[in-house]
Design an enzyme around this catalytic site. Sequence first.
Site, PDB file in Angstrom:
ATOM      1  CE  LYS A  83      -4.442   0.737  -0.073  1.00  0.00           C
ATOM      2  NZ  LYS A  83      -5.387   0.453   0.018  1.00  0.00           N
ATOM      3  CG  ASP A  92      -7.432   3.634  -0.458  1.00  0.00           C
ATOM      4  OD1 ASP A  92      -7.170   1.891  -0.631  1.00  0.00           O
ATOM      5  OD2 ASP A  92      -7.677   4.373   0.289  1.00  0.00           O
TER       6      ASP A  92
HETATM    7  O1  2IT Z   1      -7.934  -1.463  -0.853  1.00  0.00           O
HETATM    8  C1  2IT Z   1      -8.200  -1.719  -1.718  1.00  0.00           C
HETATM    9  O2  2IT Z   1      -8.277  -3.441  -2.005  1.00  0.00           O
HETATM   10  C2  2IT Z   1      -7.481  -1.076  -2.994  1.00  0.00           C
HETATM   11  N1  2IT Z   1      -7.603  -0.282  -2.067  1.00  0.00           N
HETATM   12  C3  2IT Z   1      -7.260  -1.957  -4.784  1.00  0.00           C
HETATM   13  C4  2IT Z   1      -6.034  -2.459  -4.571  1.00  0.00           C
HETATM   14  C5  2IT Z   1      -5.744  -2.319  -6.289  1.00  0.00           C
HETATM   15  O3  2IT Z   1      -4.630  -2.712  -5.628  1.00  0.00           O
HETATM   16  O4  2IT Z   1      -6.690  -2.683  -6.720  1.00  0.00           O
END
Ligand code: 2IT
Length: 443
Positions: A124, A164
């Site tokens: 993340k 996100d």
């Molecule tokens: O929290 C999540 O799963 C997302 N923000 C999407 C992450 C993604 O790699 O699509």
Amino acid sequence: MSMKEFIYQVEARNPNQPEFLQAVKEVVESVWQVYESKPRYKEAKILERIVEPERVIMFRITWARDNGEVMVNRGYRVEFNSAIGPYKGGLRFHPSVNLSILKFLGFEQTFKNSLTTLPMGGGKGGSDFNAKGKSDSEIMRFCQAFMSELFRHIGPNTDVPAGDIGVGGREIGFLFGMYKKLKNEFVGVLTGKGLNWGGSLIRPEATGFGAIYFAKEMLALKNETFEGKTVAISGFGNVSWGTTIKVNELGGKVVTLSGPDGYIYDKDGIKDDKVDYLLEMRASNRDMVKDYADKYGVPFYEGKKPWEVKCDIALPCAIQNELNGDDAALLVKNGVKFVAEVSNMGCTPEAIKVFQEAKLPFAPGKAVNAGGVTVSGLEMSQNSLRFNWSREEVDEKLKKIMIDIHEQCVKYGKDNDYVDYVKGANLAGFLKIANSMLDQGLV
Ligand code: 2IT
């Protein structure tokens, strides 16, 4: 070592990271019994390793506003775990972003991605950038400045970011453009891309659609459907939008939306062109939901959360810890029958306790919202194949995976006739990661 001692040790190593510790505690409590019973896990210190990110990158972002003012933001990428695939997870641009929040999100993402059955590790990233009141060209320059550092750490086989909070199709476009310019490579290094340049159909809808496919299974287990149900949701962004579309399709009625300013109550339901208006609110960079009340003449409750309305189903869709113990008690008192977190860690531990003690089906974000990253995984597959699947093909695969995640939760979380979805999701996610880490030795 007892579970208490283990948690104490994690707390001591990660001071001032409340969100991260909250996420860790929840998982450790779910898996401890199984962990204790497997000497192989303990000898390899799998739990000690799994709570430690493989790599944390922090960097300065310097950019200039339209009026020339110089701005300094902080950027992050937490590469949490690569046991089952390249690091994968979104980027959050929000003024609240800090290391604790991104570590909690990267940790949760690792388990979520494991549940999807697709080959993706967890990561993340993001920044404390605040898009509120910024112009589109300021947003573009910020994204370019952010990528001018991040590009050296990511790649289609290394780490694949996505969106996100605060990062949608527009931002992914600016980030992708800068990556391509710097590397001179057109590759699937980000997901959530535009349809003309490598994106997947259904990705924008995926988190919301997937959540409702999951919730539909929760309801089915209790011989219920969405038909005629009143649904309270929070947020007004991408996730709330996809969720609302699918609830409407299944015959339910969404009556609330919320923002940092308060919530709106629309007794007729958020449907038709009102659903499209969510996209306009997001694109306006105003970050307020009152605009909906002004446009459609419905009540707006300043500074309040939507959990005080009477509903059958509550779906937090905004941000972590947006629903606390008092909110949960009020929902239960008003007759809520199902709660599914669509936001990551949307409920506080106290809220979860209230729902579970009331024997109410409650499912955690890492299971419910896995549809977003699932379609990201499918976007990666399509990029590798240099091919695009149809809307129906992607939707079918998404549906199948969400049903499978629900089955995994039931398999690992069933206790007599109550399904503990928190335990089920954590345990199912954990076992696959732990076994993969064991297979790969001490790395
Ligand atoms: O929290 C999540 O799963 C997302 N923000 C999407 C992450 C993604 O790699 O699509």
